[in-house]
Design a protein around this motif. Structure first.
Motif, PDB file in Angstrom:
ATOM      1  N   ALA A  20      -2.241  -3.401 -21.958  1.00 24.87           N
ATOM      2  CA  ALA A  20      -2.081  -4.416 -20.919  1.00 24.87           C
ATOM      3  C   ALA A  20      -1.065  -3.954 -19.875  1.00 24.87           C
ATOM      4  CB  ALA A  20      -1.660  -5.751 -21.530  1.00 24.87           C
ATOM      5  N   ARG A  21       0.039  -3.437 -20.331  1.00 24.65           N
ATOM      6  CA  ARG A  21       1.075  -2.927 -19.420  1.00 24.65           C
ATOM      7  C   ARG A  21       0.514  -1.803 -18.563  1.00 24.65           C
ATOM      8  NH1 ARG A  21       4.524   1.163 -19.384  1.00 24.65           N
ATOM      9  NH2 ARG A  21       6.576   0.907 -18.434  1.00 24.65           N
ATOM     10  N   ALA A  22      -0.210  -0.866 -19.158  1.00 23.01           N
ATOM     11  CA  ALA A  22      -0.798   0.252 -18.413  1.00 23.01           C
ATOM     12  C   ALA A  22      -1.809  -0.241 -17.382  1.00 23.01           C
ATOM     13  CB  ALA A  22      -1.463   1.235 -19.378  1.00 23.01           C
ATOM     14  N   LEU A  23      -2.606  -1.247 -17.742  1.00 25.41           N
ATOM     15  CA  LEU A  23      -3.576  -1.806 -16.802  1.00 25.41           C
ATOM     16  C   LEU A  23      -2.861  -2.378 -15.579  1.00 25.41           C
ATOM     17  CD1 LEU A  23      -6.682  -3.892 -17.702  1.00 25.41           C
ATOM     18  CD2 LEU A  23      -5.220  -4.598 -15.835  1.00 25.41           C
ATOM     19  N   LEU A  24      -1.768  -3.083 -15.784  1.00 24.59           N
ATOM     20  CA  LEU A  24      -1.019  -3.663 -14.663  1.00 24.59           C
ATOM     21  C   LEU A  24      -0.401  -2.576 -13.787  1.00 24.59           C
ATOM     22  CD1 LEU A  24       0.657  -6.711 -16.419  1.00 24.59           C
ATOM     23  CD2 LEU A  24      -1.276  -6.721 -14.838  1.00 24.59           C
ATOM     24  N   ASP A  30       3.246  -1.394  -6.836  1.00 23.71           N
ATOM     25  CA  ASP A  30       4.656  -1.776  -6.835  1.00 23.71           C
ATOM     26  C   ASP A  30       5.090  -2.463  -8.132  1.00 23.71           C
ATOM     27  OD1 ASP A  30       3.155  -4.054  -6.398  1.00 23.71           O
ATOM     28  OD2 ASP A  30       4.410  -4.824  -4.775  1.00 23.71           O
ATOM     29  N   MET A  31       4.330  -2.285  -9.189  1.00 27.97           N
ATOM     30  CA  MET A  31       4.658  -2.879 -10.490  1.00 27.97           C
ATOM     31  C   MET A  31       5.988  -2.324 -10.994  1.00 27.97           C
ATOM     32  SD  MET A  31       3.341  -4.878 -12.838  1.00 27.97           S
ATOM     33  CE  MET A  31       3.685  -5.263 -14.540  1.00 27.97           C
ATOM     34  N   THR A  32       6.834  -3.226 -11.541  1.00 27.85           N
ATOM     35  CA  THR A  32       8.135  -2.817 -12.078  1.00 27.85           C
ATOM     36  C   THR A  32       8.272  -3.308 -13.522  1.00 27.85           C
ATOM     37  OG1 THR A  32       9.300  -4.843 -11.444  1.00 27.85           O
ATOM     38  CG2 THR A  32       9.153  -3.080  -9.764  1.00 27.85           C
ATOM     39  N   GLU A  33       9.297  -2.844 -14.175  1.00 23.01           N
ATOM     40  CA  GLU A  33       9.575  -3.320 -15.532  1.00 23.01           C
ATOM     41  C   GLU A  33       9.942  -4.801 -15.520  1.00 23.01           C
ATOM     42  OE1 GLU A  33       9.092  -1.915 -18.707  1.00 23.01           O
ATOM     43  OE2 GLU A  33       7.910  -0.715 -17.316  1.00 23.01           O
ATOM     44  N   ASP A  34      10.610  -5.274 -14.470  1.00 22.92           N
ATOM     45  CA  ASP A  34      10.891  -6.709 -14.358  1.00 22.92           C
ATOM     46  C   ASP A  34       9.580  -7.489 -14.279  1.00 22.92           C
ATOM     47  OD1 ASP A  34      13.697  -6.581 -14.442  1.00 22.92           O
ATOM     48  OD2 ASP A  34      13.840  -6.311 -12.271  1.00 22.92           O
ATOM     49  N   ASP A  35       8.602  -6.970 -13.525  1.00 23.96           N
ATOM     50  CA  ASP A  35       7.303  -7.642 -13.426  1.00 23.96           C
ATOM     51  C   ASP A  35       6.637  -7.733 -14.796  1.00 23.96           C
ATOM     52  OD1 ASP A  35       7.531  -7.895 -10.627  1.00 23.96           O
ATOM     53  OD2 ASP A  35       6.578  -5.939 -10.307  1.00 23.96           O
ATOM     54  N   TRP A  36       6.694  -6.662 -15.574  1.00 28.50           N
ATOM     55  CA  TRP A  36       6.122  -6.695 -16.921  1.00 28.50           C
ATOM     56  C   TRP A  36       6.881  -7.708 -17.788  1.00 28.50           C
ATOM     57  CZ3 TRP A  36       2.222  -6.506 -19.831  1.00 28.50           C
ATOM     58  CH2 TRP A  36       2.334  -6.353 -21.219  1.00 28.50           C
ATOM     59  N   GLU A  37       8.194  -7.715 -17.684  1.00 27.48           N
ATOM     60  CA  GLU A  37       9.017  -8.661 -18.446  1.00 27.48           C
ATOM     61  C   GLU A  37       8.623 -10.102 -18.127  1.00 27.48           C
ATOM     62  OE1 GLU A  37      12.012 -10.068 -20.991  1.00 27.48           O
ATOM     63  OE2 GLU A  37      11.331  -7.998 -20.762  1.00 27.48           O
ATOM     64  N   HIS A  38       8.278 -10.384 -16.872  1.00 30.10           N
ATOM     65  CA  HIS A  38       7.872 -11.733 -16.474  1.00 30.10           C
ATOM     66  C   HIS A  38       6.580 -12.169 -17.161  1.00 30.10           C
ATOM     67  CE1 HIS A  38      10.143 -11.099 -12.408  1.00 30.10           C
ATOM     68  NE2 HIS A  38      10.960 -11.191 -13.441  1.00 30.10           N
ATOM     69  N   VAL A  79      -1.921 -10.960 -13.214  1.00 30.33           N
ATOM     70  CA  VAL A  79      -3.375 -11.085 -13.166  1.00 30.33           C
ATOM     71  C   VAL A  79      -3.947  -9.803 -12.574  1.00 30.33           C
ATOM     72  CG1 VAL A  79      -5.339 -12.398 -12.278  1.00 30.33           C
ATOM     73  CG2 VAL A  79      -3.187 -13.581 -12.835  1.00 30.33           C
ATOM     74  N   ALA A  80      -4.750  -9.107 -13.342  1.00 33.33           N
ATOM     75  CA  ALA A  80      -5.353  -7.857 -12.860  1.00 33.33           C
ATOM     76  C   ALA A  80      -6.641  -7.578 -13.613  1.00 33.33           C
ATOM     77  CB  ALA A  80      -4.389  -6.690 -13.047  1.00 33.33           C
ATOM     78  N   VAL A  81      -7.578  -6.988 -12.894  1.00 30.88           N
ATOM     79  CA  VAL A  81      -8.825  -6.513 -13.478  1.00 30.88           C
ATOM     80  C   VAL A  81      -8.965  -5.044 -13.098  1.00 30.88           C
ATOM     81  CG1 VAL A  81     -11.354  -6.729 -13.464  1.00 30.88           C
ATOM     82  CG2 VAL A  81      -9.921  -8.782 -13.404  1.00 30.88           C
ATOM     83  N   ARG A  82      -9.330  -4.239 -14.063  1.00 32.25           N
ATOM     84  CA  ARG A  82      -9.532  -2.804 -13.836  1.00 32.25           C
ATOM     85  C   ARG A  82     -10.462  -2.613 -12.634  1.00 32.25           C
ATOM     86  NH1 ARG A  82      -8.117   0.939 -17.264  1.00 32.25           N
ATOM     87  NH2 ARG A  82      -7.889  -0.562 -18.950  1.00 32.25           N
TER      88      ARG A  82
END
Length: 177
Positions: A20-24, A30-38, A79-82
């Motif tokens: 999931a993290r890799a997909l995002l 501009d994805m960040t670790e803070d974005d993943w944490e959210h 929210v993301a789709v490959r």
């Protein structure tokens, strides 16, 4: 159509969380670790095409203050789709799964929308918040004017005035909205 499952963050096995993290990170430059944490600490909607994870969205609880009332908001993140699976209904399936949780357990839904996603969210009944936005920071309430117009809400049982001020009551690192 993809098969969508929902899991709490605590139920994600390490391989699924990594996927999931890799997909995002693949979907957002501009994805960040803070974005993943959210994205963590709530419900994840995961869309699969066979064994391949093709979509992700998550729902976390946040407190939004409107007219002096602290509302329990289901806040949509990640929210993301490959890219190879877009325009096939996966995003609608992901949002449908999360919107059931919002309608059943929160005063309203909220999310920060990218410009290209606005027509999608509006077609699902999400409405742009027209009023000013602020955040309760470590130094007190602070206006977040750069975010004005970028937050969308899915109204619930609480009577909202979309032009009134809205304040997020919980601080977080990275993007507040």
């Amino acid at each position: 159509m993809a098969h969508v499952v929902t899991r709490h963050t605590a139920e994600l096995d390490p391989a699924t969380a990594r996927a999931a993290r890799a997909l995002l990170y693949e979907a957002f430059d501009d994805m960040t670790e803070d974005d993943w944490e959210h994205c963590l600490g709530g419900i994840h909607a995961l869309a699969y095409s066979g064994p391949l994870l093709v979509g992700h969205a998550s729902l976390v609880q946040r407190r939004l203050v409107h007219r002096g009332v602290a509302l329990r908001a289901g806040y949509v993140e990640g929210v993301a789709v490959r890219a190879t699976a877009r325009r096939r209904g996966h995003g609608a399936a992901l949002m449908g799964a999360l919107e059931r949780f919002i309608r059943g357990g929160y005063d309203l839904g909220a999310l920060g929308a990218t410009d290209e996603a606005v027509p999608f969210y509006e077609s699902r009944g999400w409405r742009r918040w027209r009023g000013p936005l602020s955040a309760l920071t470590l130094d007190g309430v602070r206006r977040t004017p750069d975010e004005d117009g970028g937050v969308y809400v899915l109204p619930g049982s609480f009577d909202l005035d979309m032009g009134d001020p809205l304040m997020v009551a919980d601080w977080r690192d990275g993007d507040v909205w």
